[in-house]
Design a protein around this motif. Structure first.
Motif, PDB file in Angstrom:
ATOM      1  N   LEU A 145      80.110  71.251  27.494  1.00  3.99           N
ATOM      2  CA  LEU A 145      80.234  69.976  28.204  1.00  3.99           C
ATOM      3  C   LEU A 145      80.662  70.182  29.648  1.00  3.99           C
ATOM      4  N   ASP A 146      81.429  71.262  29.898  1.00  4.58           N
ATOM      5  CA  ASP A 146      81.751  71.606  31.288  1.00  4.58           C
ATOM      6  C   ASP A 146      80.515  72.092  32.019  1.00  4.58           C
ATOM      7  N   TRP A 147      79.632  72.741  31.290  1.00  4.81           N
ATOM      8  CA  TRP A 147      78.393  73.256  31.881  1.00  4.81           C
ATOM      9  C   TRP A 147      77.434  72.110  32.212  1.00  4.81           C
ATOM     10  N   GLN A 148      77.241  71.198  31.277  1.00  4.94           N
ATOM     11  CA  GLN A 148      76.385  70.020  31.490  1.00  4.94           C
ATOM     12  C   GLN A 148      77.088  68.815  30.863  1.00  4.94           C
ATOM     13  N   ASN A 149      77.824  68.052  31.687  1.00  7.16           N
ATOM     14  CA  ASN A 149      78.626  66.963  31.121  1.00  7.16           C
ATOM     15  C   ASN A 149      77.779  65.836  30.541  1.00  7.16           C
ATOM     16  N   ILE A 150      76.502  65.771  30.922  1.00  4.72           N
ATOM     17  CA  ILE A 150      75.640  64.721  30.365  1.00  4.72           C
ATOM     18  C   ILE A 150      75.444  64.895  28.858  1.00  4.72           C
ATOM     19  N   LEU A 151      75.668  66.128  28.358  1.00  4.25           N
ATOM     20  CA  LEU A 151      75.501  66.375  26.927  1.00  4.25           C
ATOM     21  C   LEU A 151      76.568  65.662  26.104  1.00  4.25           C
ATOM     22  N   GLY A 152      77.680  65.276  26.753  1.00  3.98           N
ATOM     23  CA  GLY A 152      78.712  64.538  26.032  1.00  3.98           C
ATOM     24  C   GLY A 152      78.215  63.197  25.520  1.00  3.98           C
ATOM     25  N   ASP A 153      77.189  62.629  26.186  1.00  3.34           N
ATOM     26  CA  ASP A 153      76.639  61.342  25.739  1.00  3.34           C
ATOM     27  C   ASP A 153      75.918  61.465  24.403  1.00  3.34           C
ATOM     28  N   LEU A 154      75.535  62.695  24.036  1.00  3.85           N
ATOM     29  CA  LEU A 154      74.801  62.888  22.786  1.00  3.85           C
ATOM     30  C   LEU A 154      75.725  62.898  21.573  1.00  3.85           C
ATOM     31  N   LYS A 155      77.022  62.959  21.806  1.00  4.62           N
ATOM     32  CA  LYS A 155      77.959  63.071  20.693  1.00  4.62           C
ATOM     33  C   LYS A 155      78.543  61.711  20.299  1.00  4.62           C
ATOM     34  N   ASP A 156      77.739  60.648  20.506  1.00  6.29           N
ATOM     35  CA  ASP A 156      78.217  59.307  20.172  1.00  6.29           C
ATOM     36  C   ASP A 156      77.880  58.897  18.748  1.00  6.29           C
ATOM     37  N   GLY A 157      77.305  59.814  17.964  1.00  2.00           N
ATOM     38  CA  GLY A 157      76.988  59.512  16.574  1.00  2.00           C
ATOM     39  C   GLY A 157      75.572  59.030  16.346  1.00  2.00           C
ATOM     40  N   ASN A 158      74.804  58.814  17.429  1.00  2.00           N
ATOM     41  CA  ASN A 158      73.408  58.375  17.293  1.00  2.00           C
ATOM     42  C   ASN A 158      72.509  59.602  17.219  1.00  2.00           C
ATOM     43  N   PRO A 159      71.921  59.896  16.055  1.00  5.02           N
ATOM     44  CA  PRO A 159      71.135  61.134  15.912  1.00  5.02           C
ATOM     45  C   PRO A 159      69.822  61.113  16.687  1.00  5.02           C
ATOM     46  N   ARG A 213      69.470  59.915  19.771  1.00  4.09           N
ATOM     47  CA  ARG A 213      69.682  59.867  21.216  1.00  4.09           C
ATOM     48  C   ARG A 213      69.329  61.200  21.858  1.00  4.09           C
ATOM     49  N   THR A 214      68.718  61.147  23.036  1.00  5.48           N
ATOM     50  CA  THR A 214      68.357  62.349  23.782  1.00  5.48           C
ATOM     51  C   THR A 214      68.844  62.219  25.214  1.00  5.48           C
ATOM     52  N   ALA A 215      68.873  63.351  25.906  1.00  5.09           N
ATOM     53  CA  ALA A 215      69.287  63.363  27.314  1.00  5.09           C
ATOM     54  C   ALA A 215      68.341  64.265  28.088  1.00  5.09           C
ATOM     55  N   ILE A 263      69.815  71.289  20.869  1.00  5.73           N
ATOM     56  CA  ILE A 263      68.434  71.739  20.987  1.00  5.73           C
ATOM     57  C   ILE A 263      67.909  71.329  22.355  1.00  5.73           C
ATOM     58  N   PHE A 264      67.312  72.282  23.062  1.00 10.50           N
ATOM     59  CA  PHE A 264      66.787  72.034  24.402  1.00 10.50           C
ATOM     60  C   PHE A 264      65.274  72.270  24.402  1.00 10.50           C
ATOM     61  N   LYS A 265      64.533  71.183  24.602  1.00  8.30           N
ATOM     62  CA  LYS A 265      63.074  71.280  24.647  1.00  8.30           C
ATOM     63  C   LYS A 265      62.621  71.308  26.103  1.00  8.30           C
ATOM     64  N   ASP A 266      61.883  72.351  26.476  1.00  3.10           N
ATOM     65  CA  ASP A 266      61.389  72.480  27.848  1.00  3.10           C
ATOM     66  C   ASP A 266      60.298  71.436  28.093  1.00  3.10           C
ATOM     67  N   THR A 267      60.568  70.509  29.014  1.00  3.86           N
ATOM     68  CA  THR A 267      59.608  69.437  29.326  1.00  3.86           C
ATOM     69  C   THR A 267      59.111  69.530  30.769  1.00  3.86           C
ATOM     70  N   THR A 268      59.212  70.717  31.345  1.00  2.00           N
ATOM     71  CA  THR A 268      58.858  70.873  32.759  1.00  2.00           C
ATOM     72  C   THR A 268      57.426  70.440  33.037  1.00  2.00           C
ATOM     73  N   GLU A 269      56.493  70.920  32.223  1.00  2.00           N
ATOM     74  CA  GLU A 269      55.092  70.572  32.447  1.00  2.00           C
ATOM     75  C   GLU A 269      54.854  69.073  32.273  1.00  2.00           C
ATOM     76  N   GLU A 281      64.676  68.286  27.625  1.00  2.00           N
ATOM     77  CA  GLU A 281      65.115  67.140  26.847  1.00  2.00           C
ATOM     78  C   GLU A 281      66.033  67.677  25.754  1.00  2.00           C
ATOM     79  N   ALA A 282      67.280  67.215  25.738  1.00  2.00           N
ATOM     80  CA  ALA A 282      68.287  67.769  24.831  1.00  2.00           C
ATOM     81  C   ALA A 282      68.585  66.797  23.700  1.00  2.00           C
ATOM     82  N   LYS A 283      68.887  67.374  22.534  1.00  2.28           N
ATOM     83  CA  LYS A 283      69.260  66.591  21.362  1.00  2.28           C
ATOM     84  C   LYS A 283      70.380  67.329  20.637  1.00  2.28           C
ATOM     85  N   TYR A 284      71.233  66.589  19.928  1.00  2.00           N
ATOM     86  CA  TYR A 284      72.386  67.189  19.266  1.00  2.00           C
ATOM     87  C   TYR A 284      72.364  66.884  17.779  1.00  2.00           C
TER      88      TYR A 284
END
Length: 672
Positions: free
Chosen positions: A124-138, A140-142, A163-169, A152-155
């Protein structure tokens, strides 16, 4: 790793304690004669032994860490299978497992290959936006950016797995598609007929220069232009080009205004663009609506319509120019008369807290309905009408006649039919009408207004006539009656004409406002020919002593936040008429050096209102819109529910700080 860190810490403490004890024994010489054994050679051997032990310990730690990482990789491969792991690698999917404290304890090969070192770090210190994924909603993505890649990250909470899915393309493709999405627009020369006059189109120098400027500007942005009328162009471009035009604020508006000479009619443009919808016919309809809004707001501006989003406005910094041609109002008047004749009955209403101009315009509509022999009633609620207007209305017609002329909003709602024509005057925003519920039930609605059109507008309508260059709605109705091709002419009762003239007095501040034009005096002349009593019209607007005293009290609070801009505050405990704060704003404009005035006061127990006035060097309508209000270029207003006077004062100051420069007019300087 935590265990190894703990072992290192404990070992270091033991070494320090051992050396410390020996040192203490040496200095105190206890037991006696111990110094003979603690020789220099002893200290050298002891320290070298400690260093050797530390080196061996470090080597063991490195070996254990490497072995642990290799075992983790093997266990992961065993867990998901080598084929699945290969699929993850092919799909560029990264995984990171954390402990209960969000410390990363394992990552797959994707992070190592991309030099992303997050092992043993707080994710979470590395990417604080990932903290939003820990709200209990399975589900939810960031979305996040790491280096040159998009993910696109999912927890998964049970496994503590990110899980980090590369969506660059996909992101790049989406950005490309958005940048090149279709945009359709229209460009109209507002006052083409006035510019051309009696000359030939091809021989008019200003028109030629305007067309050349339009072509040069839009060619710079690679916009395809096709002229489909003498004064109109169809524009096709992409979203990227539209963004660039928005960034320069559609500078073509300023360039076009600058083309006129000192004795020429100043040309202005209306521009409408639409985007963000896959179907071209829908975008074209949105563009048509955008250009209609730009023109109904007085022209000299651009309107950008994005599907399912609020409209964007650019320009609109000059007063609407009064058209010399009366063809438009004649056509509108004849069309309106046709609609009235085709209706079984007519209901007409103005805005909430109706003033003299709204009631006057209603009586103008009633005069047309009487000419057509169609029953007409004014939707009227005394409690939703300004005090002066209510008293004037009662004084002009008496109780019995007033009951025949008016109908309450509830009765109108219960009795309105599909054959009823609903006419709305002096307002075009649905929620600000005298009876908003009537709009939902009406099948045929007409809007006649002199305020600039806002993003919220009454729809659908069978006819709309918006003329921002007009000083008042009563002026528009007087002109419609004058220029209609009705034969015999439409008659206006003297009592109607007097209240209409009083409405013009109110909205023009007795013809002192800069919105007053030739048409205003022509309309006043029309009303005089129908028997308007200007003395009585003035008497309707006179103040009582209490109101005069209150006005003086409000003026005494005047403050100057910016040069040429002043505002006043009524006492938060006083409930005053809207007309009173409007009058104070008008009075302030009579002072030298004042370019804009704002008056704030409580007009209802739960409502604070702002009345805005200017000398046309500042667009107070733009400022009022930023405060969820609206109105005319130099006369506008806004209202706030459940606020205090001081709270609205802060809103006004914040709005001025942000938008005052944008609202300042680019009116040409007078030549010596």
């Amino acid at each position: 790793m935590r265990k190894l860190r703990l072992a290192c810490f404990i070992g270091s403490l033991i070494e320090i304690a051992f050396v410390g004890v020996l040192t203490a024994l040496y200095f105190v010489n206890i037991p006696s004669g111990i110094r003979e054994y603690l020789t220099t050679g002893f200290w050298v051997i002891t320290l070298c032994s400690i260093m050797l032990i530390d080196l061996l310990f470090c080597a063991i730690i490195l070996r254990l860490a490497a072995s642990s990482r290799q075992k983790s990789d093997l266990k992961a491969a065993d867990l998901i299978g080598s084929d699945v792991q290969e699929a993850y690698n092919f799909g560029q999917i990264g995984m990171a497992v954390t402990d209960e404290n969000d410390i990363v304890i394992w990552t797959n090969n994707l992070f190592k290959e991309r030099n992303i070192e997050i092992l043993d770090k707080n994710i979470l210190d590395w990417q604080n936006i990932l903290g939003d994924l820990k709200d209990g909603n399975p589900d939810r993505t960031a979305n996040l950016e790491i280096g040159t890649h998009s993910y696109e990250a999912k927890y998964l909470s049970e496994a503590h797995l990110f899980i980090f899915k590369d969506t660059t393309e996909l992101v790049n493709l989406t950005a490309y598609e958005r940048a090149h999405a279709m945009v359709i627009g229209m460009v109209v020369i507002d006052n083409y007929a006035d510019i051309v006059g009696n000359t030939e189109d091809d021989n008019n120098d200003i028109v030629s220069r305007v067309r050349a400027e339009i072509m040069n500007y839009f060619n710079d942005y690679h916009v395809v232009l096709r002229r489909f009328r003498n004064d109109s162009y169809l524009a096709i471009t992409n979203y990227e080009a539209l963004c660039k035009m928005e960034e320069d604020g559609f500078d073509i508006l300023n360039k076009t205004r600058a083309l006129a000479g000192p004795n020429d009619v100043r040309p202005t443009l209306s521009i409408g663009f639409a985007h963000d919808f896959p179907e071209p016919d829908k975008i074209n309809a949105m563009a048509s609506s955008a250009i209609d809004i730009a023109m109904s707001r007085g022209g000299d501006q651009a309107v950008v319509s994005q599907y399912n989003k609020e409209l964007k406005f650019f320009g609109g910094k000059t007063e609407a120019v009064e058209s010399q041609s009366k063809v438009k109002i004649r056509n509108s008047a004849d069309g309106f008369i046709g609609l009235v004749k085709g209706a079984k009955n007519v209901y007409v209403m103005g805005h909430a807290v109706a003033d003299m101009d709204a009631i006057g315009a209603c009586l103008g509509v009633m005069a047309i309905a009487e000419y057509c022999h169609v029953p007409c009633k004014v939707v009227y609620d005394p409690k939703n009408t300004e005090k002066k207007t209510r008293l004037a209305f009662q004084r002009a017609f008496g109780k019995i006649e007033l009951e025949k002329m008016t109908i309450s909003p509830k009765e109108a709602y219960d009795s309105i039919k599909s054959s009823t024509l609903l006419v709305v005057v002096d307002v075009s925003v649905p929620e600000r009408t005298h009876a908003p519920k009537l709009l939902d039930k009406s099948n045929k609605t007409v809007v006649i207004d002199h305020h600039r059109r806002a993003s919220s507008f009454i729809a659908p309508t069978v006819l709309e006539y918006i003329e921002p260059s007009a000083s008042s709605a009563s002026e528009i109705l007087a002109e419609m009656i004058r220029y209609a091709t009705a034969n015999p002419r439409i008659e206006i009762k003297p009592a109607y004409a007097t209240i209409m003239l009083s409405g013009m007095f109110l909205d023009t501040n007795f013809f002192k406002s800069k919105t007053v034009g030739i048409s205003t005096f022509d309309a006043a002349e029309v009303l005089k020919t129908y028997g308007a009593d200007n003395g009585l019209a003035d008497d309707y607007l006179k103040d009582e002593y209490e109101e005069y005293s209150l006005t003086t009290k409000i003026v005494s609070t005047m403050k100057t936040p910016y040069y040429g801009v002043v505002y006043c505050l009524a006492d938060d405990h006083d409930v005053i008429d809207r007309a009173a704060i409007s009058k104070v704003a008008n009075q302030l404009m009579q002072l030298k050096g004042i370019n804009a005035s704002f008056v704030i006061g409580r007009t209802e127990q739960d409502t604070i209102s702002i009345s805005c006035r200017s000398d046309s060097t500042i667009n107070v309508q733009l400022l009022a819109e930023k405060m969820n209000g609206g109105g005319h270029f130099s006369m506008s207003a806004a209202s706030f529910k459940n606020q205090t006077v001081s709270g609205v004062e802060n809103i006004l100051l914040a709005t001025l700080a942000t938008y005052l420069n944008e609202a300042k007019s680019f009116a040409p300087k007078q030549e010596d």
